[in-house]
Motif scaffolding. Sequence first.
Motif, PDB file in Angstrom:
ATOM      1  N   ALA A  99       0.829  -1.210   0.000  1.00 43.48           N
ATOM      2  CA  ALA A  99       0.000   0.000   0.000  1.00 43.48           C
ATOM      3  C   ALA A  99       0.860   1.255   0.000  1.00 43.48           C
ATOM      4  O   ALA A  99       0.628   2.206  -0.753  1.00 43.48           O
ATOM      5  CB  ALA A  99      -0.916  -0.010   1.225  1.00 43.48           C
ATOM      6  N   SER A 100       1.933   1.240   0.824  1.00 41.09           N
ATOM      7  CA  SER A 100       2.798   2.422   0.916  1.00 41.09           C
ATOM      8  C   SER A 100       3.545   2.649  -0.400  1.00 41.09           C
ATOM      9  O   SER A 100       3.718   3.782  -0.841  1.00 41.09           O
ATOM     10  CB  SER A 100       3.813   2.247   2.044  1.00 41.09           C
ATOM     11  OG  SER A 100       3.145   2.145   3.269  1.00 41.09           O
ATOM     12  N   LEU A 101       4.002   1.557  -1.009  1.00 40.05           N
ATOM     13  CA  LEU A 101       4.731   1.696  -2.278  1.00 40.05           C
ATOM     14  C   LEU A 101       3.800   2.240  -3.353  1.00 40.05           C
ATOM     15  O   LEU A 101       4.213   3.056  -4.191  1.00 40.05           O
ATOM     16  CB  LEU A 101       5.313   0.342  -2.723  1.00 40.05           C
ATOM     17  CG  LEU A 101       6.517  -0.161  -1.907  1.00 40.05           C
ATOM     18  CD1 LEU A 101       6.901  -1.581  -2.326  1.00 40.05           C
ATOM     19  CD2 LEU A 101       7.721   0.766  -2.044  1.00 40.05           C
ATOM     20  N   LYS A 102       2.542   1.781  -3.302  1.00 38.81           N
ATOM     21  CA  LYS A 102       1.557   2.259  -4.276  1.00 38.81           C
ATOM     22  C   LYS A 102       1.349   3.760  -4.158  1.00 38.81           C
ATOM     23  O   LYS A 102       1.117   4.455  -5.136  1.00 38.81           O
ATOM     24  CB  LYS A 102       0.225   1.531  -4.060  1.00 38.81           C
ATOM     25  CG  LYS A 102      -0.106   0.574  -5.201  1.00 38.81           C
ATOM     26  CD  LYS A 102      -1.540   0.108  -5.097  1.00 38.81           C
ATOM     27  CE  LYS A 102      -1.869  -0.844  -6.243  1.00 38.81           C
ATOM     28  NZ  LYS A 102      -3.130  -1.558  -5.997  1.00 38.81           N
ATOM     29  N   LYS A 103       1.424   4.220  -2.900  1.00 36.06           N
ATOM     30  CA  LYS A 103       1.261   5.669  -2.668  1.00 36.06           C
ATOM     31  C   LYS A 103       2.459   6.467  -3.172  1.00 36.06           C
ATOM     32  O   LYS A 103       2.476   7.691  -3.107  1.00 36.06           O
ATOM     33  CB  LYS A 103       1.108   5.929  -1.168  1.00 36.06           C
ATOM     34  CG  LYS A 103      -0.312   5.815  -0.660  1.00 36.06           C
ATOM     35  CD  LYS A 103      -0.370   6.309   0.786  1.00 36.06           C
ATOM     36  CE  LYS A 103      -1.178   5.347   1.651  1.00 36.06           C
ATOM     37  NZ  LYS A 103      -0.831   5.444   3.075  1.00 36.06           N
ATOM     38  N   GLY A 104       3.504   5.759  -3.590  1.00 35.36           N
ATOM     39  CA  GLY A 104       4.671   6.463  -4.135  1.00 35.36           C
ATOM     40  C   GLY A 104       5.772   6.708  -3.124  1.00 35.36           C
ATOM     41  O   GLY A 104       6.740   7.422  -3.419  1.00 35.36           O
ATOM     42  N   PRO A 136       9.163   6.131  -1.129  1.00 35.14           N
ATOM     43  CA  PRO A 136      10.384   5.404  -1.466  1.00 35.14           C
ATOM     44  C   PRO A 136      10.507   4.139  -0.611  1.00 35.14           C
ATOM     45  O   PRO A 136       9.994   4.080   0.515  1.00 35.14           O
ATOM     46  CB  PRO A 136      11.506   6.395  -1.159  1.00 35.14           C
ATOM     47  CG  PRO A 136      10.899   7.534  -0.451  1.00 35.14           C
ATOM     48  CD  PRO A 136       9.407   7.445  -0.562  1.00 35.14           C
ATOM     49  N   TYR A 137      11.205   3.138  -1.124  1.00 36.61           N
ATOM     50  CA  TYR A 137      11.242   1.826  -0.486  1.00 36.61           C
ATOM     51  C   TYR A 137      11.643   1.861   0.987  1.00 36.61           C
ATOM     52  O   TYR A 137      10.972   1.243   1.826  1.00 36.61           O
ATOM     53  CB  TYR A 137      12.143   0.874  -1.289  1.00 36.61           C
ATOM     54  CG  TYR A 137      12.103  -0.543  -0.775  1.00 36.61           C
ATOM     55  CD1 TYR A 137      11.038  -1.380  -1.070  1.00 36.61           C
ATOM     56  CD2 TYR A 137      13.125  -1.024   0.030  1.00 36.61           C
ATOM     57  CE1 TYR A 137      10.982  -2.671  -0.588  1.00 36.61           C
ATOM     58  CE2 TYR A 137      13.083  -2.323   0.529  1.00 36.61           C
ATOM     59  CZ  TYR A 137      12.004  -3.148   0.227  1.00 36.61           C
ATOM     60  OH  TYR A 137      11.963  -4.415   0.706  1.00 36.61           O
ATOM     61  N   PRO A 138      12.734   2.563   1.365  1.00 40.29           N
ATOM     62  CA  PRO A 138      13.134   2.541   2.781  1.00 40.29           C
ATOM     63  C   PRO A 138      12.037   3.068   3.702  1.00 40.29           C
ATOM     64  O   PRO A 138      11.760   2.468   4.746  1.00 40.29           O
ATOM     65  CB  PRO A 138      14.359   3.458   2.811  1.00 40.29           C
ATOM     66  CG  PRO A 138      14.886   3.456   1.410  1.00 40.29           C
ATOM     67  CD  PRO A 138      13.676   3.323   0.539  1.00 40.29           C
ATOM     68  N   ALA A 139      11.395   4.152   3.289  1.00 38.23           N
ATOM     69  CA  ALA A 139      10.329   4.730   4.116  1.00 38.23           C
ATOM     70  C   ALA A 139       9.121   3.798   4.179  1.00 38.23           C
ATOM     71  O   ALA A 139       8.526   3.590   5.243  1.00 38.23           O
ATOM     72  CB  ALA A 139       9.915   6.091   3.554  1.00 38.23           C
ATOM     73  N   ALA A 140       8.793   3.210   3.030  1.00 37.38           N
ATOM     74  CA  ALA A 140       7.658   2.288   2.966  1.00 37.38           C
ATOM     75  C   ALA A 140       7.903   1.097   3.879  1.00 37.38           C
ATOM     76  O   ALA A 140       6.999   0.636   4.597  1.00 37.38           O
ATOM     77  CB  ALA A 140       7.464   1.824   1.525  1.00 37.38           C
ATOM     78  N   ARG A 141       9.154   0.627   3.888  1.00 37.01           N
ATOM     79  CA  ARG A 141       9.499  -0.537   4.687  1.00 37.01           C
ATOM     80  C   ARG A 141       9.376  -0.208   6.185  1.00 37.01           C
ATOM     81  O   ARG A 141       8.821  -0.993   6.956  1.00 37.01           O
ATOM     82  CB  ARG A 141      10.922  -0.978   4.335  1.00 37.01           C
ATOM     83  CG  ARG A 141      11.219  -2.379   4.753  1.00 37.01           C
ATOM     84  CD  ARG A 141      12.476  -2.905   4.105  1.00 37.01           C
ATOM     85  NE  ARG A 141      13.676  -2.332   4.695  1.00 37.01           N
ATOM     86  CZ  ARG A 141      14.845  -2.975   4.750  1.00 37.01           C
ATOM     87  NH1 ARG A 141      14.976  -4.174   4.210  1.00 37.01           N
ATOM     88  NH2 ARG A 141      15.884  -2.400   5.293  1.00 37.01           N
ATOM     89  N   ALA A 142       9.892   0.946   6.559  1.00 37.67           N
ATOM     90  CA  ALA A 142       9.818   1.351   7.959  1.00 37.67           C
ATOM     91  C   ALA A 142       8.356   1.478   8.404  1.00 37.67           C
ATOM     92  O   ALA A 142       7.966   0.990   9.475  1.00 37.67           O
ATOM     93  CB  ALA A 142      10.572   2.673   8.156  1.00 37.67           C
ATOM     94  N   ALA A 151      10.822   0.817  13.429  1.00 43.93           N
ATOM     95  CA  ALA A 151      10.871   1.687  12.252  1.00 43.93           C
ATOM     96  C   ALA A 151      12.013   2.685  12.387  1.00 43.93           C
ATOM     97  O   ALA A 151      12.726   2.974  11.420  1.00 43.93           O
ATOM     98  CB  ALA A 151       9.546   2.411  12.069  1.00 43.93           C
ATOM     99  N   ALA A 152      12.200   3.192  13.624  1.00 45.95           N
ATOM    100  CA  ALA A 152      13.280   4.150  13.863  1.00 45.95           C
ATOM    101  C   ALA A 152      14.627   3.498  13.585  1.00 45.95           C
ATOM    102  O   ALA A 152      15.543   4.101  13.008  1.00 45.95           O
ATOM    103  CB  ALA A 152      13.220   4.659  15.303  1.00 45.95           C
ATOM    104  N   LEU A 153      14.733   2.226  13.984  1.00 41.53           N
ATOM    105  CA  LEU A 153      15.958   1.468  13.752  1.00 41.53           C
ATOM    106  C   LEU A 153      16.310   1.474  12.263  1.00 41.53           C
ATOM    107  O   LEU A 153      17.460   1.700  11.862  1.00 41.53           O
ATOM    108  CB  LEU A 153      15.715   0.020  14.217  1.00 41.53           C
ATOM    109  CG  LEU A 153      16.918  -0.882  14.425  1.00 41.53           C
ATOM    110  CD1 LEU A 153      17.627  -0.503  15.717  1.00 41.53           C
ATOM    111  CD2 LEU A 153      16.480  -2.351  14.506  1.00 41.53           C
ATOM    112  N   LEU A 154      15.276   1.227  11.450  1.00 42.92           N
ATOM    113  CA  LEU A 154      15.493   1.120  10.001  1.00 42.92           C
ATOM    114  C   LEU A 154      15.790   2.472   9.356  1.00 42.92           C
ATOM    115  O   LEU A 154      16.304   2.521   8.250  1.00 42.92           O
ATOM    116  CB  LEU A 154      14.252   0.523   9.331  1.00 42.92           C
ATOM    117  CG  LEU A 154      14.079  -0.989   9.429  1.00 42.92           C
ATOM    118  CD1 LEU A 154      12.819  -1.395   8.682  1.00 42.92           C
ATOM    119  CD2 LEU A 154      15.279  -1.713   8.843  1.00 42.92           C
ATOM    120  N   ARG A 155      15.412   3.542  10.058  1.00 42.84           N
ATOM    121  CA  ARG A 155      15.615   4.851   9.441  1.00 42.84           C
ATOM    122  C   ARG A 155      17.033   5.379   9.626  1.00 42.84           C
ATOM    123  O   ARG A 155      17.398   6.358   9.000  1.00 42.84           O
ATOM    124  CB  ARG A 155      14.569   5.847   9.961  1.00 42.84           C
ATOM    125  CG  ARG A 155      13.281   5.813   9.123  1.00 42.84           C
ATOM    126  CD  ARG A 155      12.474   7.079   9.320  1.00 42.84           C
ATOM    127  NE  ARG A 155      12.234   7.319  10.738  1.00 42.84           N
ATOM    128  CZ  ARG A 155      11.193   6.824  11.413  1.00 42.84           C
ATOM    129  NH1 ARG A 155      10.290   6.111  10.804  1.00 42.84           N
ATOM    130  NH2 ARG A 155      11.058   7.065  12.688  1.00 42.84           N
TER     131      ARG A 155
END
Lengths: 409, 409
Positions: free
Chosen positions: A131-136, A138-144, A161-165
């Motif tokens: 859903a997040s990727l569909k919204k456009g 970027p992958y790292p943010a969508a993943r978090a 999520a903070a860890l991944l950022r």
Amino acid sequence: MKVTGIIAEYNPFHNGHEYQMKTVRQALNPDFLIVVLSGDHVQRGTPALLDKFSRTQMALCCGADLVLELPVSYSCSSAEYFAEGAVSLLHGLGVVTHLCFGCETPRQELFIKTASLLNQEPPSYRQALKASLKKGLPYPAARAGALTACLHPNQADSEEAALLRSPNNLLGVEYCRVLDKLHSPIKPWPILRVGSGYHEQSFSDPDSYPSASAIRSYLSAHSDLNGLYSQMPRTAARLLQKAVKERRNILEDDYSLLLQTQLLRESLLSLTEYLDLSEELSRRIIRNRNQFQSFSQFCRLLKTKEVTYTRIQRSLLHVLLNLKEIYPVSYARVLGFRKESAELLHRIKKEGSLPLLTKLANAREILSPSGQKLLAQDVFASNFYQAVSSQKSGLPFIHEYQKPIIIQE
Amino acid sequence: MKVTGIIAEYNPFHNGHEYQMKTVRQALNPDFLIVVLSGDHVQRGTPALLDKFSRTQMALCCGADLVLELPVSYSCSSAEYFAEGAVSLLHGLGVVTHLCFGCETPRQELFIKTASLLNQEPPSYRQALKASLKKGLPYPAARAGALTACLHPNQADSEEAALLRSPNNLLGVEYCRVLDKLHSPIKPWPILRVGSGYHEQSFSDPDSYPSASAIRSYLSAHSDLNGLYSQMPRTAARLLQKAVKERRNILEDDYSLLLQTQLLRESLLSLTEYLDLSEELSRRIIRNRNQFQSFSQFCRLLKTKEVTYTRIQRSLLHVLLNLKEIYPVSYARVLGFRKESAELLHRIKKEGSLPLLTKLANAREILSPSGQKLLAQDVFASNFYQAVSSQKSGLPFIHEYQKPIIIQE
């Protein structure tokens, strides 16, 4: 027996690296400390400042007991493959109990949980990601975001999520993902990074630790090494000084002519055969190759919003080093060890699933055909580095097969 | 219409070359003078001191009306192929009446007779040659002796044999053999060479003409060009001075790093695929490549009694330039012409059997598939040369397709 593994590049070795080793010794009190070291080419897609044996010597003088080589197809690869190569190498030794790595969030359980979730990709995570990727996004943010949505659906953000950022945590997460996949008994052991950021270009705080990148910057701007002595352990500084004096220090632009002529040999079709070279990037290379001036200038020229500078640098290095395939890690090549590590070597031979390679002359007997191909990539890459170094310094070329491993008294 | 052809390298252009042009003008009074010029790589197996367009400009300023490129697979080849390429190119133009070349024995009929005999190989010649070779005589001596035995059985020596014993005549004999094979209407026109020998390293006699080799030696030993001004026509000296100042002059050792790394990519099997690389020479290359220091040092290292230094240099250049096949000469590529030569170009277009190539962009329409391969070899070799030159000088790389031909007012 407690054995700690560290994955490193030491490009070059500095006070921050020494601090990491000391901290590991204090926190875990291991019997032995094993370093998996990038060979003559490093993850940012460039030749290492100093050859791998010089960097091995630095590591052994400053606290490592055994140094193993990370094969070039992994060392010059994305975080995912870099982690896969290094961690599966440590796992295959059969003796490593802890994997220590630097991070911004030194919470072991958080790394383990995040890694396991990214590996499992439960349906709720996958849906949120999609859903997040569909919204456009970027992958790292969508993943978090997907991680939070899956773990804590009612929260706006989560610790995971903070860890991944934080870019400094990402490599640690990748390490833990490989440990998880391998069901490895090795315990991840994150420790807080200190000192300047990865990309810091100057020695901002005299009481803080430098970045390897700042040291390389310093070297390209200064003819003397005076400003470096406070940033590096004495032995490492001496080794660096000797190399610089002999003109054995190598930068990516020492590869410029080689890259330019190699690109003239390539076509769109032949370029796409190399690792990481998409058709789109290959097309850009062919279209722009008449504007080639130097390795670094050409990377800047090819840079787009979509593709990172490092990814481009790595791709071009793949062309130079003829890297077209990644073979599984199937041996542990020794670059050097402390003389007192005899017991460690003995245990690895007994308990490891990977053969220990100390003499290249034995490779044919010991290795599988695919292992021989993996090794051939390293031998070529190192001979290539050595040829550039020997033409620059005027010192004799020494073939990889003729180089003795470092044994530290 | 009288048109004289000259086959040359002008590496670089000097007073002796100007003298040759003037002598041709006086002796034959041609309407036009066409030069077939080695491109960016010359017969001794090295890059040319200056790129082909600079040398074309020198030739046009000093008396040539039209300069055509000898394709690289012929220009970097033995006397036999060098002659085949250059003479069949001149023959294919359909307008050349005379071929002028320097020699020690300026007797046209002797050249024609010798060439025809070497082509026919009558039984008496073949028997005598066989017998001499059996006795262990080296091929050149056996050939000279067989010629006497066949033409003048009762003489100890003959003029024809003497002709073959002078290296300066040999290329002329090869030219005449190609003319004979082609039943070409072009008349060979030997003129006496003046000045220093081909390999002379210094300007021995101030009143004599220099050798191109002496000029190259001078350049590698001196930082100023003062000693050269008396040896070269003023325009040629100025062009050379400009190139040296811009660091665009190229020597074989500017190819050292490229050759060393390329040899690391090769195997015994892959080496033997290149032109002139016997299995024996390939084996010696592989066995000795760890002793590589520079292009010239490596050639000296590989030298044996059986194989000439030049042959080795050419073989190594074939590896660098990826030369594996010789395609027939099937076009005439224009490097430059004097503006007043419009009529000449017109006549060639009308009467020649080879298409005149003035724009590379037209190549695909005009050339046969094999002609396109021949051209591709030249384009790669020149881009390779240009890459080295642009890295050395810091000047922008200009692709072969972007370079305009020289039109001399």
